[in-house]
Design a protein around this motif. Structure first.
Motif, PDB file in Angstrom:
ATOM      1  N   ASP A   1       0.746  -1.286  -0.073  1.00 14.55           N
ATOM      2  CA  ASP A   1      -0.175   0.131   0.060  1.00 14.55           C
ATOM      3  C   ASP A   1       0.730   1.449   0.032  1.00 14.55           C
ATOM      4  N   ASP A   2       1.901   0.994   0.953  1.00 13.79           N
ATOM      5  CA  ASP A   2       2.681   2.133   0.523  1.00 13.79           C
ATOM      6  C   ASP A   2       3.291   2.835  -0.822  1.00 13.79           C
ATOM      7  N   VAL A   3       3.729   1.313  -1.252  1.00 20.00           N
ATOM      8  CA  VAL A   3       4.107   1.471  -2.597  1.00 20.00           C
ATOM      9  C   VAL A   3       3.217   2.411  -3.737  1.00 20.00           C
ATOM     10  N   ARG A   4       1.922   1.420  -3.606  1.00 25.83           N
ATOM     11  CA  ARG A   4       0.893   2.284  -4.012  1.00 25.83           C
ATOM     12  C   ARG A   4       0.170   3.931  -4.257  1.00 25.83           C
ATOM     13  N   ARG A   5       0.669   4.161  -3.032  1.00 23.84           N
ATOM     14  CA  ARG A   5       0.585   5.720  -2.351  1.00 23.84           C
ATOM     15  C   ARG A   5       1.599   6.443  -2.990  1.00 23.84           C
ATOM     16  N   ILE A   6       2.847   6.193  -2.703  1.00 25.62           N
ATOM     17  CA  ILE A   6       3.799   6.540  -3.810  1.00 25.62           C
ATOM     18  C   ILE A   6       3.545   6.757  -5.172  1.00 25.62           C
ATOM     19  N   ALA A   7       3.655   5.452  -5.763  1.00 27.07           N
ATOM     20  CA  ALA A   7       3.001   5.381  -7.739  1.00 27.07           C
ATOM     21  C   ALA A   7       2.065   6.276  -7.829  1.00 27.07           C
ATOM     22  N   GLY A   8       0.640   6.301  -6.622  1.00 22.70           N
ATOM     23  CA  GLY A   8      -0.388   6.858  -7.281  1.00 22.70           C
ATOM     24  C   GLY A   8       0.000   8.262  -6.908  1.00 22.70           C
ATOM     25  N   GLY A   9       1.487   9.079  -6.864  1.00 20.76           N
ATOM     26  CA  GLY A   9       1.367  10.715  -7.050  1.00 20.76           C
ATOM     27  C   GLY A   9       2.250  10.771  -7.984  1.00 20.76           C
ATOM     28  N   LEU A  10       2.386   9.648  -9.452  1.00 18.69           N
ATOM     29  CA  LEU A  10       3.449   9.531  -9.787  1.00 18.69           C
ATOM     30  C   LEU A  10       3.291  10.008 -11.668  1.00 18.69           C
ATOM     31  N   PRO A  11       2.959  11.333 -11.849  1.00 23.51           N
ATOM     32  CA  PRO A  11       2.244  11.256 -13.548  1.00 23.51           C
ATOM     33  C   PRO A  11       2.437  10.047 -14.185  1.00 23.51           C
ATOM     34  N   GLY A  12       1.255   9.892 -14.892  1.00 19.19           N
ATOM     35  CA  GLY A  12       1.304   8.285 -15.790  1.00 19.19           C
ATOM     36  C   GLY A  12       1.471   7.216 -15.440  1.00 19.19           C
ATOM     37  N   SER A  13       1.595   7.024 -14.342  1.00 16.58           N
ATOM     38  CA  SER A  13       1.386   5.945 -13.250  1.00 16.58           C
ATOM     39  C   SER A  13       0.696   5.335 -13.721  1.00 16.58           C
ATOM     40  N   GLU A  14       0.311   3.882 -13.485  1.00 15.73           N
ATOM     41  CA  GLU A  14      -0.446   2.426 -13.046  1.00 15.73           C
ATOM     42  C   GLU A  14      -0.036   1.667 -12.569  1.00 15.73           C
TER      43      GLU A  14
END
Length: 132
Positions: A5-18
């Motif tokens: 979930d921490d990785v999801r939160r970080i990745a979710g804030g990166l443009p174009g990330s899915e």
């Protein structure tokens, strides 16, 4: 301890990330380029590393070059695992239990940077200047 979930939160804030579900678990892409993923104990992984991956949460990220991976492995061999496979090199795999929140954010963000197109990196950098 860091979680997916921490990785999801970080990745979710990166443009174009899915995020995508794969046969090996969760994986994160930017413009169809893999940059972070949950490790799975595949038979192709050396047995000693496979045993670690089978019993605890391990994540791998793309990095800028092999020298960076070697440096991380040498600085924290209890956290950063030996090379797993040649697939998706250069990369580094690490035990989530050994990574603090700030270092996890740095690893995921830098992995994203290795794969993101320049316009997305500029967008991310510009947004950081506004919020800083």
């Amino acid at each position: 301890m860091a979680t997916l979930d921490d990785v999801r939160r970080i990745a979710g804030g990166l443009p174009g990330s899915e995020e995508r579900a794969t046969t090996g678990g969760a994986a994160w892409f930017v413009r169809n380029k893999l940059y972070a993923w949950e490790c799975h104990p595949w038979p192709s992984i050396p047995e000693d590393v496979r045993a670690i991956v089978a019993r605890e949460l391990v994540v791998a990220v793309r990095i800028a070059d092999k020298v960076d991976a070697l440096a991380l492995r040498e600085m924290q061999p209890d956290v950063f695992l030996p090379a797993t496979t040649a697939w998706s090199e250069p990369k580094v795999a690490f035990r989530m239990a050994g990574v603090d929140a700030d270092h996890l954010a740095e690893l995921v963000t830098e992995a994203w940077r290795t794969q993101a197109p320049q316009y997305l990196r500029r967008e991310f950098d510009a947004a950081g200047e506004v919020t800083a």
